[in-house]
Design an enzyme around this catalytic site. Structure first.
Site, PDB file in Angstrom:
ATOM      1  CG  ASP A   1      -1.962   0.952   1.133  1.00 39.28           C
ATOM      2  OD1 ASP A   1      -2.355   1.478   0.080  1.00 39.28           O
ATOM      3  OD2 ASP A   1      -2.626   1.429   2.156  1.00 39.28           O
ATOM      4  N   GLY A   2       0.267   2.459  -0.547  1.00 44.36           N
ATOM      5  CA  GLY A   2       0.753   3.521  -0.503  1.00 44.36           C
ATOM      6  C   GLY A   2       1.650   4.027  -1.811  1.00 44.36           C
TER       7      GLY A   2
ATOM      8  CG  HIS B   1      -0.371   1.852  -9.225  1.00 41.96           C
ATOM      9  ND1 HIS B   1      -0.790   1.693  -7.581  1.00 41.96           N
ATOM     10  CD2 HIS B   1      -1.735   2.756  -9.514  1.00 41.96           C
ATOM     11  CE1 HIS B   1      -1.833   2.325  -7.386  1.00 41.96           C
ATOM     12  NE2 HIS B   1      -2.556   2.831  -8.420  1.00 41.96           N
TER      13      HIS B   1
ATOM     14  CD  GLU C   1     -13.341  -5.100  -0.577  1.00 38.67           C
ATOM     15  OE1 GLU C   1     -12.271  -5.460  -0.417  1.00 38.67           O
ATOM     16  OE2 GLU C   1     -14.372  -5.871  -0.436  1.00 38.67           O
TER      17      GLU C   1
ATOM     18  CD1 TRP D   1     -13.472  -5.064  -8.300  1.00 36.09           C
ATOM     19  CD2 TRP D   1     -13.293  -4.499 -10.613  1.00 36.09           C
ATOM     20  NE1 TRP D   1     -13.299  -6.197  -8.938  1.00 36.09           N
ATOM     21  CE2 TRP D   1     -12.959  -5.828 -10.309  1.00 36.09           C
ATOM     22  CE3 TRP D   1     -12.980  -3.775 -11.739  1.00 36.09           C
ATOM     23  CZ2 TRP D   1     -12.136  -6.530 -11.260  1.00 36.09           C
ATOM     24  CZ3 TRP D   1     -12.625  -4.732 -12.600  1.00 36.09           C
ATOM     25  CH2 TRP D   1     -12.161  -5.712 -12.406  1.00 36.09           C
TER      26      TRP D   1
ATOM     27  CG  LEU E   1       9.266 -17.502  -3.730  1.00 39.09           C
ATOM     28  CD1 LEU E   1       9.226 -17.108  -2.167  1.00 39.09           C
ATOM     29  CD2 LEU E   1       9.453 -16.056  -4.412  1.00 39.09           C
TER      30      LEU E   1
ATOM     31  CB  ILE F   1      -7.142  -7.264   7.548  1.00 44.14           C
ATOM     32  CG1 ILE F   1      -6.366  -7.366   9.215  1.00 44.14           C
ATOM     33  CG2 ILE F   1      -6.661  -8.237   7.105  1.00 44.14           C
ATOM     34  CD1 ILE F   1      -4.926  -7.599   9.212  1.00 44.14           C
TER      35      ILE F   1
HETATM   36  C1  IPE Z   1      -5.402  -2.645  -0.139  1.00 39.75           C
HETATM   37  O1  IPE Z   1      -5.067  -1.247  -0.432  1.00 39.75           O
HETATM   38  C2  IPE Z   1      -5.375  -3.397  -1.544  1.00 39.75           C
HETATM   39  C3  IPE Z   1      -3.951  -3.573  -1.888  1.00 39.75           C
HETATM   40  C4  IPE Z   1      -3.017  -3.042  -1.706  1.00 39.75           C
HETATM   41  C5  IPE Z   1      -4.267  -4.144  -3.327  1.00 39.75           C
HETATM   42  P1  IPE Z   1      -6.172  -0.139  -0.249  1.00 39.75           P
HETATM   43  O2  IPE Z   1      -5.407   1.008  -0.536  1.00 39.75           O
HETATM   44  O3  IPE Z   1      -7.125  -0.718  -1.384  1.00 39.75           O
HETATM   45  O4  IPE Z   1      -6.867  -0.339   0.989  1.00 39.75           O
HETATM   46  P2  IPE Z   1      -8.038   0.527   1.702  1.00 39.75           P
HETATM   47  O5  IPE Z   1      -9.086   0.401   1.128  1.00 39.75           O
HETATM   48  O6  IPE Z   1      -7.283   1.849   1.816  1.00 39.75           O
HETATM   49  O7  IPE Z   1      -8.159  -0.233   3.068  1.00 39.75           O
HETATM   50  C1  IPE Z   2      -1.637   0.262  -3.052  1.00 41.33           C
HETATM   51  O1  IPE Z   2      -1.583   1.758  -3.277  1.00 41.33           O
HETATM   52  C2  IPE Z   2      -2.000  -0.359  -4.660  1.00 41.33           C
HETATM   53  C3  IPE Z   2      -3.153  -0.712  -5.093  1.00 41.33           C
HETATM   54  C4  IPE Z   2      -4.363  -0.884  -3.880  1.00 41.33           C
HETATM   55  C5  IPE Z   2      -3.435  -1.225  -6.255  1.00 41.33           C
HETATM   56  P1  IPE Z   2      -2.570   2.705  -3.300  1.00 41.33           P
HETATM   57  O2  IPE Z   2      -2.898   3.097  -4.594  1.00 41.33           O
HETATM   58  O3  IPE Z   2      -3.795   2.278  -2.380  1.00 41.33           O
HETATM   59  O4  IPE Z   2      -1.748   4.047  -2.819  1.00 41.33           O
HETATM   60  P2  IPE Z   2      -2.493   4.732  -1.658  1.00 41.33           P
HETATM   61  O5  IPE Z   2      -3.120   4.286  -0.540  1.00 41.33           O
HETATM   62  O6  IPE Z   2      -3.726   5.627  -2.509  1.00 41.33           O
HETATM   63  O7  IPE Z   2      -1.238   5.700  -1.395  1.00 41.33           O
HETATM   64 MG    MG Z   3      -4.197   2.575  -0.384  1.00 37.06          MG
END
Ligand code: IPE
Ligand code: IPE
Ligand code: MG
Length: 249
Positions: free
Chosen positions: A25-26, A42, A72, A74, A136, A197
């Site tokens: 994430d992030g 990404h 989610e 989508w 792996l 989670i």
């Molecule tokens: C969780 O990240 C899903 C992935 C990393 C693929 P999100 O950024 O979508 O999570 P929420 O919705 O903020 O919890």
């Molecule tokens: C995680 O990064 C990648 C996916 C959910 C596909 P985010 O796209 O959620 O990045 P933030 O959380 O908005 O920074």
């Molecule tokens: Mg995110």
């Protein structure tokens, strides 16, 4: 007394996790900080995953499971969703040969019914090509949701063993869960600072050690991985027992 919970079978514990599960994430915030579009984050995130795979092999971690797209996600703008789908398909095309050459077994878990048929085709081919590899096991969770997983498993079990309804055990359910090919994760890492989670492996994380870092996914590297593993090493994994009951006590 008969224990019916699978968590009573205490798994092997060690200094290095045997199964690492990661919420990557992030990406969006990493890009925003640099005045770049979210998609740049990404793109960079794919490179980070490539390095993490190498690092896991170097540390003899046998299973790596990453959350690439949640059920989610989508809800995001359609342009971002289609960019992510194309990125996934492109990365599969580009990397599958490399994964295979490096002895990696690829698994994709999640609901494939919403995927483009060309993507499904690549997934099926990639899994078939790498299925005998043992160095792996890389599992990519795509259009995955923990609740979806439990439900699809229950639905399939209900068709397979209708005569046992009302008496199913955890062992009955296990083979129908998406992660049946792997031991339960022992270390979970979420980058990006959120402490949740987000519908990732709900069943499988029951006794996993959770680790959260503020670092954005594109910045996650081997040094940060080793910090997480070091923390993991110092956790006391009791699985319900007292400290005094543990083997080292
Ligand atoms: C969780 O990240 C899903 C992935 C990393 C693929 P999100 O950024 O979508 O999570 P929420 O919705 O903020 O919890
Ligand atoms: C995680 O990064 C990648 C996916 C959910 C596909 P985010 O796209 O959620 O990045 P933030 O959380 O908005 O920074
Ligand atoms: Mg995110």
């Amino acid at each position: 007394m008969i224990f019916t919970s699978a968590t009573c079978e205490i798994p092997k514990t060690g200094d290095v996790p045997q199964h690492l599960a990661v919420i990557m994430d992030g990406n969006g915030r990493w890009a925003k900080k640099r005045f770049l579009p979210r998609i740049a984050g990404h793109k960079r995130g794919v490179e980070t995953l490539r390095s993490l795979i190498k690092a896991c092999i170097g540390r003899e971690i046998g299973y790596l499971t990453v959350f690439a797209f949640s059920s989610e996600n989508w809800r995001r703008p359609p342009e971002e969703v289609s960019f992510l789908m194309n990125l996934f398909m492109g990365a599969l095309d580009k990397e599958i040969g490399n994964l295979h050459a490096n002895g990696i077994c690829l698994k994709i878990v999640g609901d494939r019914s919403r995927f483009d048929s060309r993507l499904v085709e690549r997934i099926v081919r990639g899994e078939a090509l790498t299925q005998a590899n043992t160095r792996l096991t890389l599992t990519i969770a795509a259009n995955y949701g923990g609740r979806w997983d439990i439900l699809q498993a229950v639905n399939r079990l209900s068709l397979a063993k209708p005569e046992k309804i009302g008496h199913w055990t955890e062992k009955d359910l296990a083979p129908y869960l998406s992660m049946a090919h792997a031991p339960e994760p022992d270390l979970f890492i979420r980058t990006g600072g959120e402490k949740r989670i987000s519908n990732f492996l709900l069943w499988q994380l029951a006794y996993c050690e959770l680790y959260f870092t503020e670092s954005f996914w594109p910045d996650f590297d081997a040094v940060l991985l080793d910090q997480a593993i070091d923390t993991f090493r110092h956790r006391e994994r009791r699985f319900g027992r007292t400290s005094e009951q543990l083997p080292h006590a």
